[in-house]
Design a protein around this motif. Structure first.
Motif, PDB file in Angstrom:
ATOM      1  N   HIS C  56       0.821  -1.213   0.000  1.00 42.55           N
ATOM      2  CA  HIS C  56       0.000   0.000   0.000  1.00 42.55           C
ATOM      3  C   HIS C  56       0.860   1.271   0.000  1.00 42.55           C
ATOM      4  O   HIS C  56       0.550   2.243  -0.696  1.00 42.55           O
ATOM      5  N   SER C  86      -6.387   2.032  -0.116  1.00 43.72           N
ATOM      6  CA  SER C  86      -6.957   1.803   1.216  1.00 43.72           C
ATOM      7  C   SER C  86      -8.379   2.336   1.315  1.00 43.72           C
ATOM      8  O   SER C  86      -9.308   1.589   1.626  1.00 43.72           O
ATOM      9  N   HIS C 144       3.774   9.092   5.144  1.00 38.74           N
ATOM     10  CA  HIS C 144       2.743   8.058   5.100  1.00 38.74           C
ATOM     11  C   HIS C 144       3.348   6.693   5.388  1.00 38.74           C
ATOM     12  O   HIS C 144       2.808   5.898   6.159  1.00 38.74           O
ATOM     13  N   HIS C 148       2.628   3.955   8.440  1.00 39.68           N
ATOM     14  CA  HIS C 148       2.324   2.535   8.261  1.00 39.68           C
ATOM     15  C   HIS C 148       3.369   1.643   8.931  1.00 39.68           C
ATOM     16  O   HIS C 148       3.072   0.500   9.270  1.00 39.68           O
TER      17      HIS C 148
HETATM   18 FE   LIG Z   1      -2.372   4.616   4.106  1.00 34.72          FE
END
Ligand SMILES: [Fe+3]
Ligand SMILES: [Fe+3]
Ligand SMILES: [Fe+3]
Ligand SMILES: [Fe+3]
Lengths: 436, 436, 436, 436
Positions: C56, C86, C144, C148
């Motif tokens: 992702h 997502s 980001h 994660h």
């Molecule tokens: Fe994300």
């Protein structure tokens, strides 16, 4: 079938009219102890409000009899056709079942007016009609109303049980203490038997056609399992040991957190007797009365436990419906039914003769191992009324014999009741059987 | 606080007694159009039966006032203390909320007898008590009953809406058609303001303490969003485009399968107006009345759509509760409230002066962006009554201003109502705001 | 904004390229102890498989950077655009979130190939692009990926905890025993403060705009609540007394059957210490380390209990995010973060100066009373990337300060994390506050 | 039973050893096309990960054979006894079934090592043991592993179907187009038959005891219902008309939103053929192959529709298991089974003789109307292994004949498979029957 002569028709119509009025009056008598509020509430999706029962059985006559056979038919209220349709897709989309308790209009008074009007119109039809289908459907409607009388009682019992006040439906309590009747095996030979409805008289379509069935030698217990025998199962840890339970039953038990039949309150002190909620209020458990309000899962688990725990019960299991019916067919249809006034199972009375089967009719419905399915060659009735029975023939077990809440005139040996394996709010019990 | 002189106490007691009786009588007037059946049913876990409301507000007086202040207190019925406890763990384990509709006993008549007895006993207490806490708790009980009056109306509306007959609660319909009042921004400077309850008069604990809050310059719309403006949102595909919706709102929308506010029936023919179910029956949508029965998710989505879709609405969002209160504090508490007899939002009347904020009180509760939480220094009341407000301060949004179902005497600028983001069965609407 | 000179751009691109590669390499290091099977499984809908995280974050660069800025862009695999989206509706319908663990293809090896290819392509872009939006989006992608990384660790911890083998993620355990730092209130005056992101450096859109906020005088505790303090709450019956709990918290607690923080195993013998599952395996509870894996409901209940149970904690509550940020803004961003190698909170070290706030950054995220909502004047980013933060602004609470699983370079005083009130699988803890 | 001579025992042990190794090798061959990730994931609670299947069948040998018969038994890993117990309460509390996909440890490699070790130890036992129970349990374990081979295939198919990439399990596709074999009724007289396992060879306990059953005259269709015939049902609105459906089936259909068998994709253009997902990838529907992946509800509805829609199918229903077995008993156990390499049903081949029943074995499991229950006199095996079959005898329907995923050597005429009425992920189909 031979043509009916006019005098025969007159007699048949008059008898049906008397029966119609007696059954309709009985429904009103059943709600006499109830307030409009009691008649409104629905305690779970499987149950219906008493008012709904009163309306729905009236809907049945209006929709399946008057609408078809009354000249110039006009409905009492056009919206009631959908509101009080239970599940007949052939009549249209029924109102949402779990929301029946939200139909506060029409109120009870209006439903009673509807009943009175339909009674007048059915009476008129019964004086004039010459069509046998009309008579057959009125008979079906009468039988249907009797079925709902039993449901009305079990649904009200469930509703009242939820109220912490535990209200009493009926104070009278006809029970007198009696000596226990010992459990005894009654043996039956194997061979070819016929089961299903035979001869004259009303029967539902699911009792036909009568057909042969081969049985192995077996025995039935002379009476149902009692509260006292069940208490021994509870006290022996029956609800906490997976070895007695079907896998689905064990999952159900744990998900619901159950440890006793419905309506039992186990005492904090293990020495005291449990309290049992009845339509006559809370009572101490009576060990000699048939146990009731048990699911199929519980009945099946009890039988496995009994088989392993007592030498005289070795091999115990539930009977098949054919085994049950083959034995019941020879007996008079008598027992502790709704008409007795005791809305609770009663103890067995000492038998006149050894080897007699007791309490086959009335007291408690007896779970069988037989899944509810079509007899070979089964044909549902034509039209929407054909949805009455046939479409429920999956995932249900057959129960036999009627209960203390069943009208006596509604029963016969070939009668098939059916509920899912987890249902407990009916007056369901069990009788042990075993293979020989 | 200065000691009350005896004459002051007499006056205060007399005024409270009048107010008590007026509010209690109003509750009875609200159920006058309802049958015992209507008063019994509970249409969803969030709603309560009308009978339960009547009983619970009586329970409040019996439990928090009589039990504590009445000499020789005896309860009307000992079981009612648990039966009609809503959520006060300090009083004991309440009866299961989703099953309130199953309490058919006591029936409505008995609840009314209970009310009458409690009224007599509170009246006697009000003649004799010299304890200010007793007066404070009676005042709290009166305010509490007013809150439940609004819930009674919204719960009955929801119940009746489920019945396909769509029964009418009240036939009177005072609406006369008026011209639309155009939407206009009313600008407010930024700076330090104080919000929260100030001065004399009753307020709930959650309105205190009054405290400073810094606001940025902003504007409020002069009136709530109307049904006509909302219809444009629906017709522009507002319910099918995720870009307008909070993630949780979009999930909720799709799980529930929604495409319009609660109680709308969208016409098969897109050209026709939707029908809207009201306490006065089904009505065609009136484009000039404030939209109502929308969730926070819908209100928030509308604002995003409005901001992006109309130049004059650029920057539209919901107001914060501080922005709302800062503007409302200067206005008289007047509007279309329960007392008007119109149990539905009414159109805005043309303003006397430009820049006036219309319909800040009454008509519809206005969703704010403010989560319901404690003001700095907040202290709940002592004892079980301290559970009244504080324990709900999570996962709810504040609404302001009251609705057409709120008693007018119950409102003030600092009043904080609160519901979860998905709640729609209250008379909830919205007023747009924007930052400058 | 002033135009960047070419040399400035070169430096910025080079710094960003270094940062990009360091963060990307860190993700690979985090999965080094894991098998392909470990990377595949999803233990609950809120968590994602490690492989999915790896994919992702790569999707983010491919979709938001390469697709827009790379000349002649071709996706690595066209189906991955939907598979690894997502929640960005602007990019299309994402694959069903609770089923991420069922995407066995692409396998881990293919995801790693994808990562390598995207790394090459981003590196090339970083050498040539002159577009500041590209740099800004790469920076966003790096941030980001750091987010994660923390989720990857908490999701893996949750997955491993379900396995009765309780596998160890990392054997190293840098903890050395230290003396307890006593709890002390650190007082702060009231007045107008500014919160939100200021000045240079990256921040998420939800940290802007910086704006004034009025605070009342208050105090913060010098360090987070410890495991030992929490154990006292458990042993005092904290999880069985509704008076400490928000109504929604109490319902949650009972529905889930909880009696301790996530990952605790309470000993059968009350005298022994609980065992706590960590990324380093099962450990006895260390009383001096900050408690973690608690929900907002638990944090809030602890504060009420603490306020009522210890004189020195009277008035204890959770801080608001503004109170937290106003104090944190003056402190260096240092603490026990992911980089320390201790993937578990560590004890406070004795402070250099009295009145110092310890462990504001790292160790555990600190629940605040502040609902996650937009700052006044908030504007989400343009396009699909605008869905990053804004659409989650309901039914969540803000947490501040970062944890032992957060990369240190990812934190700052204005950073806002947010989770629903029931979330426990993050390294969430609490610091007490009180009003003065 | 007569004592086995030593040479007889040797032969038996050698044959069993060969069979053991062939079946164990086959399991490995089935996972050869799968990655560790594929073997990890569990797509729904009813399915299990491939790795779990490989481990569980090994657990069966370790727990029921080695633990009992191997001298000095030590488990490969003590925790595996609970981890890979499916449902044997007699062995202990099994690991949570819906979470099997979360057991990332042991990984696939370790499971394969476990398999290899158990294979060596079983081989050694097989060379030395003289205990017939050990041989019986090894035979049971081999049959058990064959059952799981079929489940492994159907579970993998379900898993792969959820991935939008629709991965291909096996590219080979042996199908060659053939002419359709017309449907024809094959008539059977009524009378007393015997069903259940007879004679030598392995059978599960649920196939015993062999017992008489009375059949009415009936007919079976010469071949299963085809995809083409089912497509006519779909196109005739079969999934939208409640008259064909059992009440529970109609509720299921609407709750799930279904309009075709599992794995069908209906084309947007009604003129085109649906696409069907297979273990060989997506294929256009082949009208001549037996329809598969249908529930009992669908099979039953099809029969009602067929009976009402085509004169030549009047009276169509599903067969009972006794009707099916009475006809199958005379046929060779041959058909398109797992061994053929075609993991999909194949078209019927033109029969050698008129009146021949085709495809009774292999291709698709055939739903019967018979609820899965105990034969009269049924006794489960002793000990925990007695939980194998008996505790599932409620709420399931019997299927007969095996499928394209069943190992050929695993089948016989008396074999009883069983699934709930809503199950669709097996290779289930139907053959019509009717009463004469
Ligand atoms: Fe994300
Ligand atoms: Fe009925
Ligand atoms: Fe209340
Ligand atoms: Fe198995």
């Amino acid at each position: 079938r031979a043509a009916r002569t006019a005098p025969g028709l007159d007699l048949e119509r008059a008898a049906l009219a008397r029966r119609y009025h007696a059954v309709r009056a009985r429904s009103l008598a059943l709600v006499a102890p109830l307030s409009p509020e009691d008649c409104q509430a629905q305690s779970m999706p499987d149950a219906s409000p008493a008012k709904w029962h009163l309306a729905h059985v009236t809907w049945f006559f209006e929709t399946f009899v008057l609408e078809r056979f009354e000249p110039g038919f006009q409905p009492f209220h056009p919206a009631f056709r959908a509101l009080f349709n239970s599940y007949y897709n052939g009549v249209g989309e029924p109102f949402s079942r779990p929301q029946r308790g939200l139909l506060t209009r029409p109120d009870l008074a209006e439903v009673l007016r509807w009943r009175a009007e339909v009674d007048q119109r059915v009476a008129r039809l019964l004086r004039h009609t010459t069509r046998p289908e009309a008579l057959a459907l009125i008979e079906l409607g009468v039988q249907h109303e009797q079925q709902h009388q039993e449901l009305l009682l079990t649904d009200i019992k469930h509703l009242l049980s939820i109220n912490p006040l535990h209200p009493v439906y009926q104070s009278a309590w006809p029970l007198t203490s009696v000596a226990n009747v010992p459990a005894q095996w009654v043996e039956r030979p194997g061979g070819l038997v016929e089961i299903g409805h035979a001869g004259a008289g009303f029967a539902f379509d699911n009792e036909s056609p009568r057909h042969p069935q081969w049985l192995q030698p077996h025995a039935l217990m002379n009476r149902p399992v009692t509260h006292g025998e069940w208490l021994a199962f509870v006290q022996d840890g029956g609800y906490t040991d997976p070895q007695w339970w079907l896998a689905a039953g064990w999952d159900w038990l744990r998900a619901e957190g159950l440890g006793a039949p419905l309506y039992w309150t186990l005492p904090a002190d293990g020495a005291a007797l449990p309290t049992v909620f009845t339509l006559h209020g809370d009572m101490p458990l009576d060990p000699h009365t048939p146990v009731t309000h048990i699911s199929y899962y519980e009945a099946d688990a009890f039988a496995r436990w009994a088989s392993a725990s007592r030498a005289e019960w070795a091999g115990a299991r539930l009977p098949s419906e054919a085994e049950w019916e083959a034995s019941a067919a020879a007996l008079p249809v008598q027992g502790n039914c709704q008409d007795s006034g005791a809305l609770h199972p009663m103890p067995a009375r000492a038998p006149a003769a050894p080897g007699a089967l007791l309490q086959m009719f009335g007291d408690v419905w007896e779970w069988t191992t037989s899944s509810y399915s079509a007899y070979p060659g089964y044909q549902p009735a034509e039209g929407a009324v054909g949805e009455y029975n046939g479409k429920f023939m999956v995932n249900q077990l057959v129960l036999r014999g009627g209960s203390c809440a069943t009208p006596a005139s509604h029963l016969r040996a070939s009668y098939r009741n059916f509920f899912p394996a987890s249902a407990r709010w009916q007056f369901s019990g069990l009788r042990l059987a075993r293979s020989l």
